[in-house]
Design a protein around this motif. Sequence first.
Motif, PDB file in Angstrom:
ATOM      1  N   TYR A 295      26.982  38.739  26.794  1.00 51.46           N
ATOM      2  CA  TYR A 295      28.187  38.059  27.289  1.00 51.46           C
ATOM      3  C   TYR A 295      27.835  36.690  27.868  1.00 51.46           C
ATOM      4  CZ  TYR A 295      32.544  37.238  29.814  1.00 51.46           C
ATOM      5  OH  TYR A 295      33.717  36.700  30.287  1.00 51.46           O
ATOM      6  N   THR A 296      26.718  36.609  28.562  1.00 53.41           N
ATOM      7  CA  THR A 296      26.266  35.322  29.103  1.00 53.41           C
ATOM      8  C   THR A 296      25.988  34.329  27.987  1.00 53.41           C
ATOM      9  OG1 THR A 296      25.303  36.447  31.017  1.00 53.41           O
ATOM     10  CG2 THR A 296      24.564  34.197  30.572  1.00 53.41           C
ATOM     11  N   LEU A 297      25.360  34.803  26.907  1.00 52.20           N
ATOM     12  CA  LEU A 297      25.082  33.930  25.763  1.00 52.20           C
ATOM     13  C   LEU A 297      26.378  33.444  25.115  1.00 52.20           C
ATOM     14  CD1 LEU A 297      22.085  35.793  24.069  1.00 52.20           C
ATOM     15  CD2 LEU A 297      22.020  33.624  25.315  1.00 52.20           C
ATOM     16  N   ILE A 298      27.363  34.325  25.038  1.00 47.62           N
ATOM     17  CA  ILE A 298      28.653  33.933  24.471  1.00 47.62           C
ATOM     18  C   ILE A 298      29.300  32.849  25.324  1.00 47.62           C
ATOM     19  CG2 ILE A 298      31.002  34.742  23.995  1.00 47.62           C
ATOM     20  CD1 ILE A 298      29.751  37.430  23.191  1.00 47.62           C
ATOM     21  N   LEU A 299      29.242  33.027  26.653  1.00 48.40           N
ATOM     22  CA  LEU A 299      29.778  31.990  27.541  1.00 48.40           C
ATOM     23  C   LEU A 299      29.013  30.682  27.382  1.00 48.40           C
ATOM     24  CD1 LEU A 299      30.378  34.015  30.838  1.00 48.40           C
ATOM     25  CD2 LEU A 299      32.107  33.176  29.252  1.00 48.40           C
ATOM     26  N   PHE A 300      27.707  30.781  27.184  1.00 49.22           N
ATOM     27  CA  PHE A 300      26.880  29.578  27.032  1.00 49.22           C
ATOM     28  C   PHE A 300      27.270  28.792  25.783  1.00 49.22           C
ATOM     29  CE2 PHE A 300      23.041  27.555  25.256  1.00 49.22           C
ATOM     30  CZ  PHE A 300      22.789  26.642  26.269  1.00 49.22           C
ATOM     31  N   THR A 301      27.619  29.501  24.699  1.00 48.55           N
ATOM     32  CA  THR A 301      27.995  28.797  23.468  1.00 48.55           C
ATOM     33  C   THR A 301      29.268  27.979  23.646  1.00 48.55           C
ATOM     34  OG1 THR A 301      29.267  30.705  22.656  1.00 48.55           O
ATOM     35  CG2 THR A 301      26.929  30.588  22.061  1.00 48.55           C
ATOM     36  N   MET A 302      30.103  28.349  24.626  1.00 46.20           N
ATOM     37  CA  MET A 302      31.329  27.584  24.864  1.00 46.20           C
ATOM     38  C   MET A 302      31.028  26.220  25.462  1.00 46.20           C
ATOM     39  SD  MET A 302      33.735  30.643  26.398  1.00 46.20           S
ATOM     40  CE  MET A 302      35.188  29.581  26.548  1.00 46.20           C
TER      41      MET A 302
END
Length: 269
Positions: A100-107
């Motif tokens: 989930y943190t990685l997904i937020l980072f891609t934003m």
Amino acid sequence: MRKTLTYLVLVIGAAMFAYPFLWMLAGSLKPELEIGSLGLLSSNFTTASYRQVLTKVPIGKAFINSLIVSCSATLSVVFFGSMVGYALAKLRFAGSAVLYTLILFTMMIPFQIVLIPQYILMVKLGWTDTYLALIAPTMMSAFSIVMFRQLFLSIPSALIDAARIDGCSEVRILFSIIWPLSRPVMITVAILSFMASWNEVLWPLMVVRERSLMTMPQIVTLFSIGGEAESQLGSLLAAATLLSLPVIIAYSFFQRYFIESMASIGLKG
């Protein structure tokens, strides 16, 4: 008095935001010599600018292309975004927090940074000048995953546990139980995804060269800067109006769900 002032401010603000679009719509219907005026009314309204656009560019084919690409991308974002959001919200597995943190980072990564790698990938796969090059990069959205995850966290786990006891699989729980409860967020994600895909112009300009595959923003851009408009402001305004109308119509139908979702879904947790 306070309520009157509030409504007055809102009306003034709405007029300020709406006037540029109304001026564009009115200008597209005016003779060329009258477009420069700030007024919206004219005694000589004409559809000549629209006829010129429809004659010089394949706007109908471009509309169908944009519709295919935008609808495909929107359905994919809703489908896959809800699945990933459900997994992150209701399924326990190792590394879910890191994922989930990685997904937020891609934003936080600007699109321009991945533009060239994505283009090289499309060339290597041989997808340039195809619908796949326009649809594949937009099939997943980090924003949709975050929206769905936040909604699913608010759904009681007891409801899902009861469905599991009754023998429902996770896929059936998602589509039969969770989806009907998620209509406002699904419509919000769909509207935002459709708007983003419909208005995209840089990526289509890079991966599509065939005129028969061009989308509406792409064909309107080439019409505006490629000399086909012949410096006719009315034609440019008509092309811009045709480009914006589908999004405005779609939003006007689903605005209630959009506002409901944005008012009820927080980004905490």
